[in-house]
Scaffold this active site. Structure first.
Site, PDB file in Angstrom:
ATOM      1  N   ASN A   1      -4.843  11.291  11.804  1.00 11.87           N
ATOM      2  CA  ASN A   1      -4.360  11.531  13.158  1.00 11.87           C
ATOM      3  C   ASN A   1      -5.337  12.506  13.803  1.00 11.87           C
ATOM      4  O   ASN A   1      -5.467  13.651  13.351  1.00 11.87           O
ATOM      5  CB  ASN A   1      -2.939  12.102  13.137  1.00 11.87           C
ATOM      6  CG  ASN A   1      -1.952  11.098  12.602  1.00 11.87           C
ATOM      7  OD1 ASN A   1      -1.770  10.041  13.178  1.00 11.87           O
ATOM      8  ND2 ASN A   1      -1.341  11.408  11.470  1.00 11.87           N
TER       9      ASN A   1
ATOM     10  N   HIS B   1       0.827  -1.204   0.000  1.00 12.60           N
ATOM     11  CA  HIS B   1       0.000   0.000   0.000  1.00 12.60           C
ATOM     12  C   HIS B   1       0.860   1.254   0.000  1.00 12.60           C
ATOM     13  O   HIS B   1       2.053   1.196   0.256  1.00 12.60           O
ATOM     14  CB  HIS B   1      -0.961   0.027   1.203  1.00 12.60           C
ATOM     15  CG  HIS B   1      -0.283   0.073   2.535  1.00 12.60           C
ATOM     16  ND1 HIS B   1      -0.127  -1.045   3.314  1.00 12.60           N
ATOM     17  CD2 HIS B   1       0.275   1.089   3.231  1.00 12.60           C
ATOM     18  CE1 HIS B   1       0.496  -0.713   4.432  1.00 12.60           C
ATOM     19  NE2 HIS B   1       0.755   0.576   4.400  1.00 12.60           N
TER      20      HIS B   1
ATOM     21  N   GLU C   1      -3.629   3.351   1.954  1.00 12.43           N
ATOM     22  CA  GLU C   1      -3.937   3.456   3.376  1.00 12.43           C
ATOM     23  C   GLU C   1      -4.149   4.932   3.696  1.00 12.43           C
ATOM     24  O   GLU C   1      -3.251   5.751   3.494  1.00 12.43           O
ATOM     25  CB  GLU C   1      -2.780   2.925   4.224  1.00 12.43           C
ATOM     26  CG  GLU C   1      -2.945   3.181   5.704  1.00 12.43           C
ATOM     27  CD  GLU C   1      -1.685   2.847   6.503  1.00 12.43           C
ATOM     28  OE1 GLU C   1      -1.546   3.419   7.603  1.00 12.43           O
ATOM     29  OE2 GLU C   1      -0.855   2.046   6.039  1.00 12.43           O
TER      30      GLU C   1
ATOM     31  N   GLU D   1      -3.145  10.944 -10.818  1.00 13.06           N
ATOM     32  CA  GLU D   1      -3.012  10.994 -12.265  1.00 13.06           C
ATOM     33  C   GLU D   1      -3.839   9.890 -12.901  1.00 13.06           C
ATOM     34  O   GLU D   1      -3.817   8.753 -12.447  1.00 13.06           O
ATOM     35  CB  GLU D   1      -1.542  10.807 -12.663  1.00 13.06           C
ATOM     36  CG  GLU D   1      -1.298  10.836 -14.157  1.00 13.06           C
ATOM     37  CD  GLU D   1       0.151  10.598 -14.526  1.00 13.06           C
ATOM     38  OE1 GLU D   1       0.551  11.053 -15.604  1.00 13.06           O
ATOM     39  OE2 GLU D   1       0.885   9.952 -13.741  1.00 13.06           O
TER      40      GLU D   1
ATOM     41  N   ARG E   1      -1.684  10.770   4.675  1.00 11.92           N
ATOM     42  CA  ARG E   1      -2.289  11.373   5.871  1.00 11.92           C
ATOM     43  C   ARG E   1      -3.397  12.316   5.412  1.00 11.92           C
ATOM     44  O   ARG E   1      -3.182  13.126   4.513  1.00 11.92           O
ATOM     45  CB  ARG E   1      -1.235  12.128   6.672  1.00 11.92           C
ATOM     46  CG  ARG E   1      -0.272  11.208   7.360  1.00 11.92           C
ATOM     47  CD  ARG E   1       0.705  11.986   8.254  1.00 11.92           C
ATOM     48  NE  ARG E   1       1.496  11.052   9.027  1.00 11.92           N
ATOM     49  CZ  ARG E   1       2.642  10.522   8.624  1.00 11.92           C
ATOM     50  NH1 ARG E   1       3.130  10.843   7.437  1.00 11.92           N
ATOM     51  NH2 ARG E   1       3.306   9.677   9.391  1.00 11.92           N
TER      52      ARG E   1
ATOM     53  N   HIS F   1       2.505  11.923  -7.022  1.00 13.67           N
ATOM     54  CA  HIS F   1       1.109  11.592  -7.266  1.00 13.67           C
ATOM     55  C   HIS F   1       0.919  10.082  -7.221  1.00 13.67           C
ATOM     56  O   HIS F   1       1.865   9.316  -7.209  1.00 13.67           O
ATOM     57  CB  HIS F   1       0.659  12.121  -8.630  1.00 13.67           C
ATOM     58  CG  HIS F   1       1.439  11.553  -9.777  1.00 13.67           C
ATOM     59  ND1 HIS F   1       2.582  12.153 -10.259  1.00 13.67           N
ATOM     60  CD2 HIS F   1       1.280  10.432 -10.518  1.00 13.67           C
ATOM     61  CE1 HIS F   1       3.074  11.426 -11.239  1.00 13.67           C
ATOM     62  NE2 HIS F   1       2.300  10.365 -11.423  1.00 13.67           N
TER      63      HIS F   1
END
Length: 131
Positions: free
Chosen positions: A60, A5, A56, A122, A9, A74
């Site tokens: 936070n 993965h 993923e 993209e 964030r 990207h």
């Protein structure tokens, strides 16, 4: 070895899940809250984690924005028709930041959209890349 993965964030988990599932057509594969660590993880993609690389999303708790710096580029997604994919993104309320067309100095048909946190995605039109 294989890529499992890529982690991003995000500042608002619900908004990000909605973008990747409703605008880009991915599936929410799993999600887990970590109260002791004050973060949430969600895994999204076009297929199972056993068969394909996924994204993923990490939230936070209490952090709404991040300084992305200048190193991130990207995520690339192959699409059947980059022009049609851009129109679908616009109709779903997404932001196209580079309309579909041949890349500069080449023939690969590309486009760029932006997720709610400003990450670039993209689109590369199937059959045109690698030329």
């Amino acid at each position: 070895m294989r890529i499992l993965h890529t982690m991003l964030r995000v500042g608002d988990m619900e908004r990000s899940i909605a973008f990747y599932t409703e605008v880009l057509g991915m599936q929410l594969l799993r999600r887990h809250e970590y109260p002791d660590g004050k973060f949430t993880l969600a895994f999204i993609g076009y297929g199972s984690e056993q068969d394909t690389a996924v994204i993923e999303l990490t939230y936070n708790w209490g952090t709404e924005t991040y300084d992305k710096g200048n190193a991130y580029g990207h995520i690339a997604i192959e699409v059947d028709d980059a022009y049609a994919a851009c129109e679908q993104v616009k109709k779903a309320g997404g932001k196209v930041v580079r309309e579909a067309g041949p890349m500069m100095h080449g023939t690969t048909v590309i486009a760029f959209v932006e997720d709610p946190d400003g990450y670039k995605v993209e689109f590369i039109q199937k059959g045109t890349w690698g030329v």
